[in-house]
Design a protein around this motif. Sequence first.
Motif, PDB file in Angstrom:
ATOM      1  N   GLU A  64       4.905  -5.049  -5.517  1.00  0.00           N
ATOM      2  CA  GLU A  64       5.478  -3.885  -5.108  1.00  0.00           C
ATOM      3  C   GLU A  64       4.746  -3.167  -4.139  1.00  0.00           C
ATOM      4  N   ALA A  65       3.570  -3.288  -4.094  1.00  0.00           N
ATOM      5  CA  ALA A  65       2.694  -2.692  -2.992  1.00  0.00           C
ATOM      6  C   ALA A  65       2.521  -3.419  -1.721  1.00  0.00           C
ATOM      7  N   ASP A  66       2.963  -4.732  -2.008  1.00  0.00           N
ATOM      8  CA  ASP A  66       2.971  -5.693  -0.725  1.00  0.00           C
ATOM      9  C   ASP A  66       4.283  -5.492  -0.167  1.00  0.00           C
ATOM     10  N   ASP A  67       5.204  -4.853  -0.535  1.00  0.00           N
ATOM     11  CA  ASP A  67       6.713  -5.060   0.046  1.00  0.00           C
ATOM     12  C   ASP A  67       6.614  -4.356   1.435  1.00  0.00           C
ATOM     13  N   THR A  68       7.163  -5.143   2.375  1.00  0.00           N
ATOM     14  CA  THR A  68       7.093  -4.770   3.856  1.00  0.00           C
ATOM     15  C   THR A  68       7.816  -3.628   3.935  1.00  0.00           C
ATOM     16  N   THR A  69       9.107  -3.412   3.344  1.00  0.00           N
ATOM     17  CA  THR A  69      10.053  -2.312   3.639  1.00  0.00           C
ATOM     18  C   THR A  69       9.096  -0.904   3.210  1.00  0.00           C
ATOM     19  N   ARG A  70       8.757  -1.117   2.003  1.00  0.00           N
ATOM     20  CA  ARG A  70       7.930   0.477   1.559  1.00  0.00           C
ATOM     21  C   ARG A  70       7.086   0.381   2.425  1.00  0.00           C
ATOM     22  N   ARG A  71       6.282  -0.370   3.005  1.00  0.00           N
ATOM     23  CA  ARG A  71       5.018   0.000   3.688  1.00  0.00           C
ATOM     24  C   ARG A  71       5.489   0.406   5.080  1.00  0.00           C
ATOM     25  N   LEU A  72       6.491  -0.142   5.661  1.00  0.00           N
ATOM     26  CA  LEU A  72       6.961   0.332   7.143  1.00  0.00           C
ATOM     27  C   LEU A  72       7.707   1.700   6.497  1.00  0.00           C
ATOM     28  N   LEU A  73       8.471   2.027   5.661  1.00  0.00           N
ATOM     29  CA  LEU A  73       8.876   3.377   5.320  1.00  0.00           C
ATOM     30  C   LEU A  73       7.886   4.468   5.116  1.00  0.00           C
ATOM     31  N   ALA A  74       6.538   3.970   4.699  1.00  0.00           N
ATOM     32  CA  ALA A  74       5.605   4.876   4.277  1.00  0.00           C
ATOM     33  C   ALA A  74       5.144   5.436   5.424  1.00  0.00           C
ATOM     34  N   LYS A  75       5.031   4.835   6.657  1.00  0.00           N
ATOM     35  CA  LYS A  75       4.482   5.079   7.917  1.00  0.00           C
ATOM     36  C   LYS A  75       5.302   6.223   8.488  1.00  0.00           C
TER      37      LYS A  75
END
Length: 195
Positions: A130-141
Amino acid sequence: MRAKRREGTGSMAPGADGDLVAGAREGDEDAWRGLYLLHARRLVVWLASQPSGDAAAAADDIAAEAWTVAATKIGEFRGSDNDFGGWLLSIARNIAVNHRRRALRRQTFPADDVGADELARDLPPHAAAEADDTTRRLLAKLSPREAEVIACIDVVGLDVHATSIALNMSATAVRVARHRGLGRLRKLIGDSDLL
């Protein structure tokens, strides 16, 4: 509970007049099933796209809690079958916020002498994925407002009206936040370090 069939409705298809909501309000199990089929998957997807802050609060658990609250408060809801999705998301959002608040109050910090490598080894395998999920990382920005709007519209597939209900924003504010968020995402995606 025995299902009641409403006279004159034929099938319980989703529509603008709220046939499913009206049936659910009367206790019709088929209507509840229809609402569930219409909104359950995107509710869980939306919740999974949000940063939880609480490892004990899984998206499925928050969704189940939201459905329970919706069932107890269905008499207060007025709107179409599609509007129900926005209302349900707003309930889930409030529950998730409460879970985050509780997690922050319970939060503990590792001792300074414990290295990051040791902490990473203690994470369950699904947490690392889950930590590597691209969507989450982008939304977190993005700002929280922009991330929530994009998650509602582009990840889950709600329309602007349902999103405005879910996030307690005007339709204009939803459109502006989405426009700004998508612009930021275009710039972020251009950065090869994030992907």
